[in-house]
Design a protein around this motif. Structure first.
Motif, PDB file in Angstrom:
ATOM      1  N   GLY A   2       0.782  -1.229   0.000  1.00  0.00           N
ATOM      2  CA  GLY A   2       0.000   0.000   0.000  1.00  0.00           C
ATOM      3  C   GLY A   2       0.809   1.271   0.000  1.00  0.00           C
ATOM      4  N   PRO A  20       5.244   2.789   0.696  1.00  0.00           N
ATOM      5  CA  PRO A  20       6.603   2.371   1.030  1.00  0.00           C
ATOM      6  C   PRO A  20       6.677   2.038   2.526  1.00  0.00           C
ATOM      7  N   ASP A  79       7.555  -7.249   0.854  1.00  0.00           N
ATOM      8  CA  ASP A  79       7.031  -5.913   0.572  1.00  0.00           C
ATOM      9  C   ASP A  79       6.563  -5.932  -0.872  1.00  0.00           C
ATOM     10  N   THR A  80       5.243  -5.861  -1.051  1.00  0.00           N
ATOM     11  CA  THR A  80       4.657  -6.074  -2.379  1.00  0.00           C
ATOM     12  C   THR A  80       4.192  -4.768  -2.990  1.00  0.00           C
ATOM     13  N   GLN A  98      -0.831  -1.958  -7.734  1.00  0.00           N
ATOM     14  CA  GLN A  98      -1.838  -0.898  -7.754  1.00  0.00           C
ATOM     15  C   GLN A  98      -3.199  -1.476  -8.135  1.00  0.00           C
ATOM     16  N   THR A  99      -4.237  -0.672  -7.919  1.00  0.00           N
ATOM     17  CA  THR A  99      -5.570  -1.060  -8.394  1.00  0.00           C
ATOM     18  C   THR A  99      -5.483  -1.431  -9.877  1.00  0.00           C
ATOM     19  N   ASP A 150       4.522   6.452  -9.897  1.00  0.00           N
ATOM     20  CA  ASP A 150       5.411   6.340  -8.736  1.00  0.00           C
ATOM     21  C   ASP A 150       6.858   6.637  -9.127  1.00  0.00           C
ATOM     22  N   ARG A 190       4.303   8.582  -4.745  1.00  0.00           N
ATOM     23  CA  ARG A 190       3.696   9.126  -5.957  1.00  0.00           C
ATOM     24  C   ARG A 190       4.430  10.383  -6.419  1.00  0.00           C
ATOM     25  N   ARG A 200      -5.437   5.624  -1.748  1.00  0.00           N
ATOM     26  CA  ARG A 200      -5.218   6.710  -2.666  1.00  0.00           C
ATOM     27  C   ARG A 200      -6.281   7.767  -2.536  1.00  0.00           C
TER      28      ARG A 200
HETATM   29  O1  PRX Z   1       2.166   4.640  -4.748  1.00  0.00           O
HETATM   30  C1  PRX Z   1       2.047   3.237  -4.814  1.00  0.00           C
HETATM   31  C2  PRX Z   1       1.488   2.725  -3.508  1.00  0.00           C
HETATM   32  O2  PRX Z   1       0.098   2.629  -3.671  1.00  0.00           O
HETATM   33  C3  PRX Z   1      -0.276   3.029  -4.990  1.00  0.00           C
HETATM   34  C4  PRX Z   1      -1.415   2.195  -5.464  1.00  0.00           C
HETATM   35  O3  PRX Z   1      -2.537   2.451  -4.683  1.00  0.00           O
HETATM   36  P1  PRX Z   1      -3.834   1.578  -4.821  1.00  0.00           P
HETATM   37  O4  PRX Z   1      -4.218   1.501  -6.256  1.00  0.00           O
HETATM   38  O5  PRX Z   1      -4.836   2.137  -3.892  1.00  0.00           O
HETATM   39  O6  PRX Z   1      -3.422   0.135  -4.394  1.00  0.00           O
HETATM   40  C5  PRX Z   1      -2.916  -0.088  -3.109  1.00  0.00           C
HETATM   41  C6  PRX Z   1      -2.744  -1.567  -2.860  1.00  0.00           C
HETATM   42  C7  PRX Z   1      -2.171  -2.346  -3.948  1.00  0.00           C
HETATM   43  C8  PRX Z   1       0.982   2.843  -5.801  1.00  0.00           C
HETATM   44  O7  PRX Z   1       0.964   3.640  -6.963  1.00  0.00           O
HETATM   45  N1  PRX Z   1       2.041   1.403  -3.154  1.00  0.00           N
HETATM   46  C9  PRX Z   1       1.396   0.226  -3.149  1.00  0.00           C
HETATM   47  N2  PRX Z   1       2.193  -0.757  -2.674  1.00  0.00           N
HETATM   48  C10 PRX Z   1       3.378  -0.191  -2.393  1.00  0.00           C
HETATM   49  C11 PRX Z   1       3.280   1.182  -2.702  1.00  0.00           C
HETATM   50  N3  PRX Z   1       4.322   2.008  -2.547  1.00  0.00           N
HETATM   51  C12 PRX Z   1       5.469   1.488  -2.088  1.00  0.00           C
HETATM   52  N4  PRX Z   1       5.630   0.194  -1.748  1.00  0.00           N
HETATM   53  C13 PRX Z   1       4.616  -0.677  -1.875  1.00  0.00           C
HETATM   54  N5  PRX Z   1       4.782  -1.945  -1.519  1.00  0.00           N
END
Ligand code: PRX
Length: 669
Positions: free
Chosen positions: A407, A409, A431-432, A435-436, A519, A534, A545
């Protein structure tokens, strides 16, 4: 304006800010190779899988063969950039893959979900029971006239009826659009209208921190004006007698118990095309209008099942898996519903908050069900850090094998705390990054293979091609830049609902031929990726987000507001916090109460997640001579940083005033 155009000056500045952060990250030099015991039993314990994936299409075809197809595909990938079709011509049913095949293969008695309600009620639901309930719900939807391709909106708490409703849609070929239960009535209405949903499935409410959340009342407000496509509302009973009776509109509203529970469970699964829409999920972009992200069937299910299996080293006979997200977000879609069920997992489904009735609720759940894999967000980990290590210490957490993060960093300090205090220093932390839009995990360690560096998502998964590029789009092998995906992947979004131009402009125009995620990322000497947050006008609050523009629109919608600019400022717990700079109309007094009211107004328009932490009133906003608001400067002010170049400001005095205001405001908090 699209997500990534225009504001490149501010993107560059973001990267500068991010570089400072990354230097802090790199100060953490500890390496964590896979623990021997885990490596020995891991599903993947050698680098060879990366080599096997060199032929991407054949690699993905192998993964897709793990699913049951009613008809085979004729071509793995049809790529007409930026439009991809995976497993072309293949036919399958997602719900069949998540339920029937497990039951048919004799695993009907296996628990699919250990449901635990916030008040403490518990229910184990087997695959056979889930299949029956999904069949009944599918028949109920069909009886209400829902057909293949029709959209169904779902607005529910975290109760078993939520995955049942989603799977019922998948079973009959309807497209679900789940709206997170924390969103406001207005946000629900917008999403229903965009999707032109025929049926809304909701509940009387759910429990949150000991309080009832009245979802049906919100749904009624959403349907009061507009949302005229809705013909029926199905209402599951969760709160029941605990609250006053909900109002049911005759002819439109039906109780779940009357319309679903009475149906027969046999419900034939539609043979869907691999590329048929499975769901829409709305996410914030850089404009005020959320984007309806489109996910289809075959490729999506292939990648969520593959990633769930290998990233978490999941074996259904061994593991009890818990993804503590809400199903209303993509993490829940992919890693509470579709991925785990496709893999025959036993999962925990928990309704409530981590601090009810005590702050050790999660640890009691891990202990009670013997959870072996836990997947959560850095914001939760930082909250647990604040609450103290004595809480997890009070519980037996030795069942845990693998920990996940998603979600935002994860800062090395939180990573180490999670590793030591939750994982007993024996569990890899994966640490995965995804994004949506990506639908499934893209960048992540493999727990039996990868040497971990706290704070780094490490490498693209086998089959995934992620690259960092500079401002001009040239690939970097070291240093900071923009994260792009250079090859199509099976779970990728197929577009933005009803808006192919926006899809192309938002994701594919900044770096031609590449998907730009929005990102920043840095690549280190070992080729490890470090996500930097972002670089567009999207905030990340508690791993969710939120669009700056959406919050600004909500603010200027209030009659007292003349102008508003919103930025995300660093926050120790939530990652970023929303700071709103507001200019009021003449004659309106800038009082603390007025600020409070505006915070509530935003929460009412969008949902509590978008409530600004601080509203700073100002007579003017810092603008360039061409009238563009200088957000970078506002971010500096909000974070109390030394200000950068202010020479392009139309009126430099504005900044001094702002700084004073922001400091005063901070003191008042
Ligand atoms: O900025 C990144 C961050 O969450 C964004 C995607 O948000 P969303 O579509 O709501 O999905 C969240 C869950 C998958 C990305 O563009 N993000 C997600 N995972 C990471 C992350 N930033 C850093 N490390 C992560 N592991």
């Amino acid at each position: 304006m699209t997500a990534n155009d225009g504001d490149s000056a501010s993107s560059g500045a973001m990267l500068d800010g991010a570089r400072a952060t990354i230097e802090d990250y790199l100060a953490e030099e500890r390496l964590f190779p896979p623990p021997d015991a885990l490596r020995a039993s891991a599903l993947v314990n050698s680098e060879a899988i990366y080599d096997q994936a060199a032929d991407r299409e054949s690699f993905w075809a192998t993964q897709a063969h793990a699913l049951t197809w009613f008809e085979p595909w004729s071509k793995v990938l049809d790529w007409t950039p930026p439009f991809a079709r995976w497993f072309v011509g293949g036919k399958l049913n997602v719900a069949y893959n998540c339920l029937d095949r497990h039951v048919e293969e004799g695993r009907g008695d296996k628990v699919a979900y250990f449901f635990e309600g916030e008040p403490g009620d518990q229910r184990a639901i087997t695959y056979a029971e889930l299949l029956d309930e999904v069949g009944r719900c599918g028949n109920a939807l069909r009886s209400l006239g829902v057909e293949r391709g029709d959209r169904v909106a779902i607005y529910m708490p975290m109760i078993p009826e939520l995955p049942v409703a989603m799977l019922a849609c998948a079973r009959i070929g309807a497209v679900h659009s789940v709206v997170f239960g924390g969103f406001s009535a207005e946000a629900l209405r917008d999403r229903i209208e965009d999707a032109e949903a025929k049926v809304l499935i909701t509940a009387d409410g759910g429990w949150r921190r000991g309080q009832p959340v009245r979802l049906k009342a919100s749904a009624d407000a959403a349907l009061e004006v507009g949302a005229s496509s809705i013909e029926h509302v199905i209402v599951a009973r969760r709160l029941g007698e605990a609250v006053e009776a909900v109002s049911m509109s005759a002819g439109r509203d039906l109780w779940w118990d009357d319309v679903v529970a009475t149906k027969e469970s046999h419900c034939p699964a539609e043979a869907m095309d691999s590329e048929d829409l499975l769901y829409l999920l709305y996410t914030s972009g850089t404009t005020a209008k959320p984007k309806g992200i489109m996910h289809t069937s075959g490729g999506y299910l292939t990648q969520v099942a593959y990633t769930h299996k290998y990233v978490f080293d999941h074996l259904p006979e061994r593991d009890v898996y818990w993804c503590a997200a809400d199903i209303g977000w993509v993490t829940g879609h992919s890693y509470i519903v579709y991925g785990p069920l496709a893999n025959g997992a036993t999962s925990v489904l928990y309704e409530g908050t981590p601090d009810h009735p005590g702050r050790d609720r999660w640890w009691s759940i891990v202990e009670r069900y013997g959870v072996t894999i836990l997947y959560t967000a850095p914001t939760a980990i930082r909250t647990f850090m604040k609450w103290g290590a004595q809480l997890p210490k009070g519980h037996d957490l030795t069942s845990l094998r693998v920990l996940g993060s998603v979600g935002e960093p994860i800062n090395p300090e939180a990573w180490i705390w999670y590793h030591e205090n939750i994982g007993g220093s024996r569990c890899p932390v994966v640490d995965t990054w995804w994004q949506t839009e990506t639908g499934a995990i893209m960048i992540s360690p493999l727990p039996g293979v990868t040497t971990l560096k706290p704070g780094s998502a490490t490498r693209p998964l086998p089959g995934i091609s992620a690259e960092v590029v500079d401002e001009a789009g040239a690939r970097l092998t070291r240093g900071g830049g923009y994260l792009t995906l250079s090859e199509p992947w099976p779970a990728m979004l197929r577009g933005i609902y009803k808006d192919p131009d926006r899809y192309e402009a938002t994701y594919w125009s900044r770096f031609p031929g590449r998907y730009f995620a929005g990102d920043g990322a840095k690549i280190d000497a070992d080729g490890y990726l470090w996500l930097l947050g972002r670089v567009d006008d999207v905030m990340n609050v508690s791993g969710h987000r939120v669009s700056t523009t959406e919050v600004e629109s909500a603010l200027v919608d209030h009659p007292s507001v003349a102008e508003a600019a919103v930025v995300g400022a660093k926050d120790d717990t939530t990652g970023q916090a929303i700071i709103a700079f507001v200019t009021l109309r003449a004659g309106v007094e800038a009082t603390a109460e007025h600020g409070e009211m505006l915070r509530g107004h935003v929460a009412g328009k969008i949902g509590a997640i978008a409530r600004p932490r601080t509203v700073v009133f100002t007579d003017d906003l810092p603008k360039t001579r061409s009238g563009k608001i200088m957000r970078r400067l506002l971010r500096d002010v909000a974070e109390g940083r030394v200000l950068g170049d202010t020479t392009t400001l139309a009126d430099p005095a504005v900044v001094e005033e702002l700084r004073t205001r922001a400091t005063e405001q901070a003191n008042e908090e």
